[in-house]
Design a protein around this motif. Structure first.
Motif, PDB file in Angstrom:
ATOM      1  N   SER A  11       0.840  -1.208   0.000  1.00 26.75           N
ATOM      2  CA  SER A  11       0.000   0.000   0.000  1.00 26.75           C
ATOM      3  C   SER A  11       0.869   1.249   0.000  1.00 26.75           C
ATOM      4  CB  SER A  11      -0.908   0.022   1.224  1.00 26.75           C
ATOM      5  OG  SER A  11      -1.777  -1.078   1.201  1.00 26.75           O
TER       6      SER A  11
ATOM      7  N   ASP B 106      -5.870  -0.892  -4.700  1.00 25.29           N
ATOM      8  CA  ASP B 106      -5.345  -1.501  -3.480  1.00 25.29           C
ATOM      9  C   ASP B 106      -6.345  -2.510  -2.943  1.00 25.29           C
ATOM     10  OD1 ASP B 106      -3.921  -2.168  -1.287  1.00 25.29           O
ATOM     11  OD2 ASP B 106      -3.734  -0.133  -0.482  1.00 25.29           O
ATOM     12  N   GLU B 107      -6.112  -3.764  -3.233  1.00 23.15           N
ATOM     13  CA  GLU B 107      -7.023  -4.851  -2.842  1.00 23.15           C
ATOM     14  C   GLU B 107      -8.473  -4.471  -3.105  1.00 23.15           C
ATOM     15  OE1 GLU B 107      -6.175  -6.463   1.022  1.00 23.15           O
ATOM     16  OE2 GLU B 107      -4.146  -5.681   0.936  1.00 23.15           O
TER      17      GLU B 107
HETATM   18 MG   LIG Z   1      -2.265  -2.608   2.210  1.00 21.64          MG
END
Ligand SMILES: [Mg+2]
Ligand SMILES: Nc1ncnc2c1ncn2[C@@H]1O[C@H](COP(=O)(O)OP(=O)(O)OP(=O)(O)O)[C@@H](O)[C@H]1O
Lengths: 269, 300
Positions: free
Chosen positions: A43, A165-166
């Motif tokens: 991240s 991000d995911e």
């Molecule tokens: Mg992360």
């Protein structure tokens, strides 16, 4: 659409080094999947690409010059959390993109432009299956619906570089496959360069044209945060021939995932 | 496995199931889980009021029975008569209806002071919370000003601004603004950085982000702030009126105190309470109207 060059990137928080010696070049239109153990700095890497956070060393070039140290419309992002604006309904969330982009000092477009924007927003809502929720506030949407809205919102911004991000972490398997299809469709349509962080190895192989693994190569048992993570594995995939189960297994072993079967199954889906 | 499960379910239908349902054990729930019905809540809520009223009525009746001219605990009838007199009979000297003149004067001061404070809190709070340079410049100052007791400033205000309206309104504004500024600034700083980053990826600049992101998300907190500030605002208002004024609710209470006129003071206190409750209720409604997203499950 835009080339990304990351050279000798480093990031530390105080004494704790998170990233070190990260070098990678992404050609325009590539789809990078980023995997790695939890807390290894994926991240952080995305936030640096976004411009939300500044690197401690090294350069990031997007297009043909180093990125400005703040977010710009060149790069779009879908976060895992806090992804939509809670004070706006689903439709208003999507209209906000056009409002910010060309709304002038009021941050709002009017007249014919608003009608066009509204039409575009409604089409997008339909595409992500949220037409029935257009007038609901995010607080009354499920996590998965909010995430679909966030993805729709970011795609409406038509960024040259899309950072994820995911993005599908909160979705159930059925919707996840639908979102995979939608993302692939839009990626082919717009040709943007994508960098996606995921914990799902299968997803990484299914969507990406390239899989990168972040990991620490050096360890100091006395002081675990002395060394940061870097790219330890970089595999270009051919979209037409599916990733081999061996590659998937290899990456899965690096990241330490226990759900190898499901990873291979997702890749094949 | 599956078949057996279905069979068991079939034999367990009808009377059997009904009797099982009827015998759901009535366990005592934990205190924190035992909810109150709507009617029960109204009843429970009314109890303290009834208790205070009962104690007052009993004590008042007792004292009046001993001495019919007792002024300390007047009867409801006496208070109502005094209140009606102030509300409907023009004052001999000024010709005003005293209650309404007092109420008007006090509310104008209160709303002017709180309104000013709200405006300052909104402007400074957003600037401090959103713009790092302004934060570095003003936050230490505001933090220090917050701890000055406003009533200690009252003499200074009277000396500097005279005994007129300006000093009173300023006292209220100075009294409540610093805390409001800090609260709004905190709220703005609590905005998820993800949302601010996202707004920028859509092309938002500092100003349009204030308009479309910061302002709407701060609104519910601002209204809460005003509701909380009204308590101290009434305190400062009554203090200022007690010291230097010729009309106003606080002025009246302190004026008739000299004659021990509890029959005026008590209804005035109730009247002030009613005004405060009504303002609070209106602000709560306003919040729902302006920021429906912040009140899920209320209406629509
Ligand atoms: Mg992360
Ligand atoms: N603002 C910060 N201050 C100090 N340390 C931070 C900060 N942000 C992140 N870190 C640290 O940096 C490391 C990497 O965090 P990051 O969120 O990038 O991990 P991640 O790879 O995304 O993990 P996950 O897969 O769990 O999301 C963590 O050890 C975290 O503690």
């Amino acid at each position: 659409m835009s080339r990304i060059v990351v050279h000798a990137l480093e990031k530390s928080y105080g004494d704790a080094r998170v990233l070190e010696r990260v070098n990678v070049t992404a050609e325009p239109g590539e789809f990078l999947s980023l995997v790695g153990a939890s807390g290894c700095g994926k991240s952080t890497f995305l936030r640096i690409l976004l411009g939300q956070e500044q690197q401690s060393g090294g350069v990031v070039i997007i297009g043909d010059r180093p990125i400005v140290p703040e977010p710009t419309p060149q790069r779009g992002i879908v976060f895992q959390r806090y992804s939509v604006f809670p004070h706006l309904t689903a439709l208003q969330n999507l209209l906000l993109v056009e409002d910010f982009r060309s709304g002038g000092p009021f941050g709002r477009v009017f007249g014919a432009r608003r009608r066009t924007a509204r039409q575009e927003a409604e089409t997008m809502l339909e595409r992500v299956g949220l037409a029935h929720a257009r007038d609901l506030y995010p607080a009354s949407l499920s996590g998965g619906m909010q995430q679909r809205l966030a993805i729709a919102q970011t795609l409406l911004g038509r960024p040259q570089v899309l950072l994820l991000d995911e993005p599908f972490g909160a979705l159930d398997p059925g919707i996840r496959v639908e979102m995979h299809e939608l993302l692939t469709e839009l990626w082919i349509e717009h040709g943007m360069t994508v960098v996606m962080v995921t914990h799902d190895i299968g997803e990484a192989f299914k969507l990406g044209t390239r899989v990168l693994v972040f990991d620490k190569v050096r360890h100091d048992p006395q002081f675990p945060s002395a060394y940061g993570a870097t790219i330890t594995y970089d595999l270009k995939l051919d979209r037409k021939s599916r990733a081999s189960a061996r590659d998937v297994a290899e990456v899965a072993a690096m990241v330490g995932t226990t759900r190898l079967d499901s990873a291979i199954a997702t890749t094949a889906s | 496995m599956l078949a057996r499960g279905t069979g068991a379910a079939q034999t367990g239908t009808g009377a059997n199931l009904a009797s099982q349902l009827a015998s759901v054990p009535k366990t005592r729930l934990r205190l924190i889980n035992a909810t109150v019905s709507r009617g029960g809540a109204v009843l429970l809520g009314a109890l303290p009021f009834a208790a205070v009223a009962a104690v007052y009525l009993a004590s008042s009746a007792q004292r009046l029975a001993v001495n019919a001219n007792d002024k300390l605990l007047p009867s409801p009838a006496q208070m109502w008569a005094a209140f009606l007199d102030l509300a409907t009979v023009p004052d001999k000297r000024s010709g005003d209806l005293i209650l309404w003149a007092d109420t008007y004067a006090s509310l104008v001061r209160l709303f002017a002071g709180v309104g000013l404070a709200t405006l300052v809190a909104l402007l400074l709070g957003i600037a401090i919370g959103f713009i790092p340079r302004v934060r570095a410049f003003l936050l230490p100052f505001v933090t220090v000003v917050c701890v000055i007791p406003p009533l200690a400033l009252l003499p200074i205000l009277f000396i500097a601004l005279g005994l007129g309206e300006t000093a009173k309104i300023t006292l209220i504004a100075i009294g409540v603004a610093p805390v409001m500024v800090r609260d709004i600034a905190n709220r703005v700083m609590e905005l998820p950085p993800e949302l601010v980053a996202k707004a920028q990826t859509f092309g938002g600049n500092s100003w349009t982000m204030v308009l479309r992101l910061v302002l709407p998300q701060t609104m519910p907190r601002l209204i809460t702030c005003v509701r909380l500030a009204l308590g101290p605002a009434w305190l400062f208002l009554i203090a200022a009126e007690a010291i230097a004024s010729t009309e106003g609710l606080g002025y009246r209470i302190f004026l008739v105190r000299r004659y021990l006129s509890m029959d005026v003071i008590l209804p005035y206190v109730v009247w002030i309470t009613l005004l405060a409750v009504a303002t609070d209720w209106l602000l709560a409604r306003l919040s729902r109207l302006v920021s429906p997203w912040a009140h899920p499950g209320s209406g629509k």
